[in-house]
Design a protein around this motif. Structure first.
Motif, short mmCIF file in Angstrom:
data_model
loop_
_atom_site.label_atom_id
_atom_site.label_comp_id
_atom_site.label_asym_id
_atom_site.label_seq_id
_atom_site.Cartn_x
_atom_site.Cartn_y
_atom_site.Cartn_z
N VAL A 1 33.09 14.03 15.44
CA VAL A 1 31.93 14.71 14.85
C VAL A 1 32.34 15.40 13.56
CG1 VAL A 1 30.26 16.58 15.18
CG2 VAL A 1 30.72 14.99 17.05
N ILE A 2 33.48 16.10 13.59
CA ILE A 2 33.98 16.76 12.38
C ILE A 2 34.26 15.74 11.28
CG2 ILE A 2 35.89 18.13 11.44
CD1 ILE A 2 34.03 19.78 13.17
N ALA A 3 34.88 14.62 11.65
CA ALA A 3 35.22 13.59 10.67
C ALA A 3 33.97 13.01 10.03
CB ALA A 3 36.05 12.49 11.32
N ARG A 4 32.93 12.80 10.83
CA ARG A 4 31.68 12.24 10.29
C ARG A 4 31.10 13.18 9.23
NH1 ARG A 4 28.33 8.37 8.48
NH2 ARG A 4 26.17 9.04 8.61
N VAL A 5 31.02 14.46 9.53
CA VAL A 5 30.46 15.41 8.57
C VAL A 5 31.36 15.55 7.35
CG1 VAL A 5 29.64 17.77 8.22
CG2 VAL A 5 29.30 16.67 10.43
N LYS A 6 32.68 15.58 7.57
CA LYS A 6 33.61 15.68 6.44
C LYS A 6 33.46 14.47 5.52
CE LYS A 6 37.90 17.02 7.28
NZ LYS A 6 39.20 17.15 7.98
N PHE A 7 33.23 13.31 6.10
CA PHE A 7 33.09 12.12 5.29
C PHE A 7 31.83 12.19 4.43
CE2 PHE A 7 32.72 7.65 4.25
CZ PHE A 7 34.04 7.31 4.02
N LEU A 8 30.72 12.65 5.02
CA LEU A 8 29.48 12.79 4.26
C LEU A 8 29.66 13.81 3.13
CD1 LEU A 8 26.85 12.85 7.15
CD2 LEU A 8 27.46 10.93 5.68
N ALA A 9 30.49 14.82 3.37
CA ALA A 9 30.71 15.87 2.37
C ALA A 9 31.84 15.54 1.40
CB ALA A 9 31.01 17.20 3.07
N ARG A 10 32.39 14.32 1.50
CA ARG A 10 33.48 13.87 0.64
C ARG A 10 34.72 14.77 0.74
NH1 ARG A 10 31.30 11.18 -5.00
NH2 ARG A 10 30.39 9.34 -4.04
N LEU A 11 35.02 15.17 1.95
CA LEU A 11 36.25 15.93 2.19
C LEU A 11 37.34 14.98 2.66
CD1 LEU A 11 34.78 19.05 4.04
CD2 LEU A 11 35.21 18.75 1.61
N ASP A 12 38.57 15.46 2.66
CA ASP A 12 39.71 14.66 3.09
C ASP A 12 39.74 14.66 4.62
OD1 ASP A 12 42.10 13.44 3.63
OD2 ASP A 12 43.30 14.71 2.31
N ILE A 13 39.44 13.51 5.21
CA ILE A 13 39.37 13.42 6.66
C ILE A 13 40.76 13.60 7.29
CG2 ILE A 13 38.82 11.85 8.58
CD1 ILE A 13 36.68 10.63 6.79
N ALA A 14 41.77 13.16 6.60
CA ALA A 14 43.12 13.24 7.15
C ALA A 14 43.69 14.66 7.12
CB ALA A 14 44.06 12.30 6.38
N GLU A 15 43.17 15.51 6.23
CA GLU A 15 43.70 16.87 6.10
C GLU A 15 43.04 17.78 7.13
OE1 GLU A 15 45.75 19.54 5.82
OE2 GLU A 15 46.22 18.50 3.93
N LYS A 16 43.83 18.24 8.09
CA LYS A 16 43.31 19.10 9.16
C LYS A 16 43.97 20.47 9.19
CE LYS A 16 42.14 15.30 12.35
NZ LYS A 16 42.55 14.15 11.56
N ARG A 17 44.96 20.66 8.31
CA ARG A 17 45.73 21.92 8.36
C ARG A 17 45.27 22.95 7.34
NH1 ARG A 17 51.35 19.41 7.16
NH2 ARG A 17 49.96 18.39 5.67
N ARG A 18 44.48 22.52 6.35
CA ARG A 18 44.05 23.44 5.30
C ARG A 18 42.54 23.56 5.29
NH1 ARG A 18 47.68 21.23 0.19
NH2 ARG A 18 49.74 21.77 1.05
N PRO A 19 42.03 24.72 4.88
CA PRO A 19 40.57 24.86 4.74
C PRO A 19 40.04 23.93 3.64
CG PRO A 19 41.65 27.01 4.76
CD PRO A 19 42.74 25.98 4.64
N GLN A 20 38.82 23.44 3.84
CA GLN A 20 38.18 22.58 2.84
C GLN A 20 36.73 23.00 2.69
OE1 GLN A 20 39.21 18.25 2.61
NE2 GLN A 20 39.96 18.57 4.70
N ASP A 21 36.18 22.73 1.50
CA ASP A 21 34.78 23.01 1.23
C ASP A 21 34.13 21.80 0.59
OD1 ASP A 21 34.41 25.97 1.85
OD2 ASP A 21 36.14 26.04 0.50
N GLY A 22 32.92 21.53 0.96
CA GLY A 22 32.17 20.42 0.37
C GLY A 22 30.68 20.64 0.54
N ARG A 23 29.89 19.65 0.15
CA ARG A 23 28.45 19.79 0.29
C ARG A 23 27.81 18.42 0.50
NH1 ARG A 23 27.52 23.85 -3.26
NH2 ARG A 23 25.28 23.65 -3.02
N ILE A 24 26.67 18.44 1.16
CA ILE A 24 25.89 17.25 1.44
C ILE A 24 24.46 17.56 1.03
CG2 ILE A 24 25.19 15.57 3.20
CD1 ILE A 24 27.37 16.77 5.02
N LYS A 25 23.74 16.56 0.54
CA LYS A 25 22.32 16.69 0.28
C LYS A 25 21.58 15.71 1.16
CE LYS A 25 18.98 17.05 -3.50
NZ LYS A 25 18.80 16.96 -4.96
#
Length: 599
Positions: free
Chosen positions: A266-290
């Motif tokens: 579920v996290i990977a699906r949302v991260k992908f829509l937000a163009r975040l790095d799916i493989a990176e799980k150790r650092r905070p990330q920010d993105g956006r979806i419309k």
């Protein structure tokens, strides 16, 4: 079941004065035609049941003369049925239902066919909401199959149909995904070829078994959050499961408990829509979806992830333009405060500060102000961390500390961009404050925020950052503090006489023999039985008058400035909240909750 499609129901409605004898004649004349019309619509929608008399009555939209022409709806009818059967009527609140009880106690087809919604299992008693109270044989079958005692409640068919559809549809997607992950088929979470940033989410009717299960589950979560007017979605991994919580009117509600095996997908699906790095799980990330939610309405979602003890936690903030860009006169200002704030907006130059904690509505106020003054002949530039809502009339710059794009570094160069109005997301340090003052001194109107408890303390905060008192006095137009209070639901709002002793003890301006009328919500389907629906602002705002300007320049104490500001017309947060409470906008409990620390 027979009762709900018989003359006995019409007799009861006439006897209870919800229908007149003339309306009964009208029903008898039209029910054959309407039954066929409703049946065709149900068939088109894929519904298996046949329309009954309640469906026909709801379709006719008949006024109840005895209730000031209130339309006869399904809830009114089913409340009457509940009283006739001496059963309790149950308002179903989706926020308080256990999806596990709904989906694991009865088979899907059985629950849908008999309109049974199990919602609680306690000490061997299964609480079931139904719209067919005659089904004693069905209740007996449920008792025998589950080794429980059934306690029936009456509710509306519409609510049962909707909640069963949502619960079984969501649970089916999650269960299928869990099964696939158990088999090692974990490729569904990452769609390598899909780089979409604009997503049309499916409605519940459109989510089918042919969709990828994780995609369906994420669609359902987003759709449900929009329907429930959630401002934030939290997806939190725990030791044994994953919690999905919605923040609605400022309060977090637990909505779903997902198997921990599907949480990463579920996290990977949302991260992908937000163009975040799916493989990176150790650092905070920010993105956006419309996302598109029908018609011309789009909603932006700001996505944030952080690593926590049991995995990645994600928060999605839903930014609805209809909520962010409101008319400045509709966010809760009193007549005096609106006049003062509009004078700030019309000023040619100077600094306007909006204060309050995170989540107090500062961004909504500033965006609404900028939207109102935005015209083709002025240049509005914002510096934000992050950009809350993208708007084409503003030139918006996002702070990026990793490449040294900070508030202070941007502001050094921003004046070369020929701005008329500048909005600084937050003044955090001396450099940012000094650049804001410089911009105001060179003829620019500057809006910004500070984190202080009240409006006057913004001046102390600027002094603490290192600004000289004369610089503050010469550039500050005024300050405003704000909070958000929950509004009483208009559909179940009731008045009552308040206890003046309680009000006086809380510090409100009442006399011992005074009769005070206050308001509260009793709880209804429209407000999910909470008594509240929506939020509005409470404010304290002051312009920097000549008297205050002299005090600031002389380094005056905050309590002296507060006394002068109040003499000149400033109402405190508590006083503004009191006025809204008296006017029936909010409740005593809300006012005490929000303003206890502010007086």
């Amino acid at each position: 079941m027979k009762f709900l499609d018989s003359d006995a129901l019409l007799d009861l409605l006439v006897k209870s004065h919800l229908l007149t004898p003339e309306q009964r004649v009208q029903i008898e004349q039209e029910k054959g035609r309407l039954r066929q019309k409703i049946a065709r619509r149900m068939q088109k929608d894929g519904a298996a049941e046949k329309p009954d008399l309640v469906d026909i009555l709801v379709e006719m939209q008949l006024p109840c003369v005895s209730r000031n022409n209130q339309i006869l709806d399904e809830e009114l009818i089913m409340r009457l049925v509940a009283a006739a059967y001496k059963l309790p009527f149950k308002k179903l609140d989706p926020l308080k239902l256990d999806v596990g009880v709904i989906t694991k106690t009865l088979p899907r087809n059985f629950a849908i066919r008999h309109f049974l919604l199990p919602f609680e299992l306690t000490d061997g008693v299964l609480h079931i909401a139904t719209c067919h109270p005659d089904n004693k044989a069905v209740f007996a079958d449920v008792e025998q199959a589950n080794h429980v005692t059934v306690k029936p409640y009456i509710t509306t068919k519409a609510d049962i149909r909707r909640i069963l559809s949502e619960s079984f549809g969501f649970q089916k997607s999650i269960s299928a995904a869990e099964d696939q992950f158990a088999l090692g088929q974990n490729d569904i979470a990452v769609e390598i070829g899909n780089l979409e940033r604009y997503v049309n989410i499916s409605s519940d009717k459109e989510i089918s078994s042919s969709d990828q299960h994780i995609k369906s589950a994420v669609n359902h979560i987003l759709q449900s959050a929009l329907e429930q007017r959630a401002s934030d979605i939290h997806i939190e991994p725990k030791r044994d499961n994953s919690l999905v919580r919605f923040r609605i009117d400022g309060i977090l509600h637990t909505m779903y408990r997902l198997p921990i095996a599907v949480h990463p997908a579920v996290i990977a699906r949302v991260k992908f829509l937000a163009r975040l790095d799916i493989a990176e799980k150790r650092r905070p990330q920010d993105g956006r979806i419309k996302i598109g939610v029908g018609g011309d309405r789009d909603v932006e979602i700001r996505v944030s992830t952080v690593p926590v003890s049991f995995g990645e936690k994600m928060v999605m903030r839903l930014l609805d333009p209809t909520m962010i860009f409101q008319k400045i006169g509709q966010i809760g200002f009193s007549e005096r405060d609106l006049k003062v704030f509009k004078s700030f907006m019309q000023a040619p130059n100077g600094i306007v500060l909006v204060t309050g904690p995170t989540g107090s509505g500062k961004s909504t106020t500033l965006y609404s102000a900028l939207k109102e003054i935005a015209t083709p002949d002025i240049n509005i530039t914002t510096v934000e961390d992050p950009v809350e809502m993208v708007h084409e009339e503003f030139n918006q710059i996002a702070v990026q500390p990793l490449i040294d794009v900070t508030f202070s570094t941007i502001l050094r160069n921003i004046l070369r961009q020929d701005p008329d109005v500048i909005m600084i997301g937050e003044i955090r340090d001396y450099e940012t404050a000094a650049h804001a003052v410089q911009a105001a001194m060179t003829g620019h109107l500057v809006f910004s925020t500070l984190h202080t408890n009240d409006a006057i303390l913004a001046i102390d905060r600027l002094r603490d950052l290192g600004l000289q008192p004369f610089m503050i006095a010469s550039t500050l137009l005024g300050c405003m503090a704000q909070r958000l209070v929950k509004k009483i639901c208009p559909d179940c709002k009731k008045s009552y006489h308040a206890d003046t002793a309680t009000l006086a003890a809380a510090g409100f301006p009442v006399k011992a023999d005074e009769q005070i009328t206050l308001y509260r919500g009793e709880g209804c389907r429209e407000c999910r039985n909470t008594g509240y629906k929506g939020r509005c602002g409470i404010f304290e705002i002051f312009p920097l008058s000549p008297g205050l300007q002299k005090m600031v320049a002389a380094g005056g104490h905050s309590h002296e400035m507060r006394e002068l500001a109040q003499k000149e017309g400033m109402t405190t947060l508590r006083q503004d909240a009191w006025q809204k409470m008296i006017a029936g906008v909010t409740t005593l409990d809300e006012v005490l909750r929000v303003t206890n620390a502010n007086g």
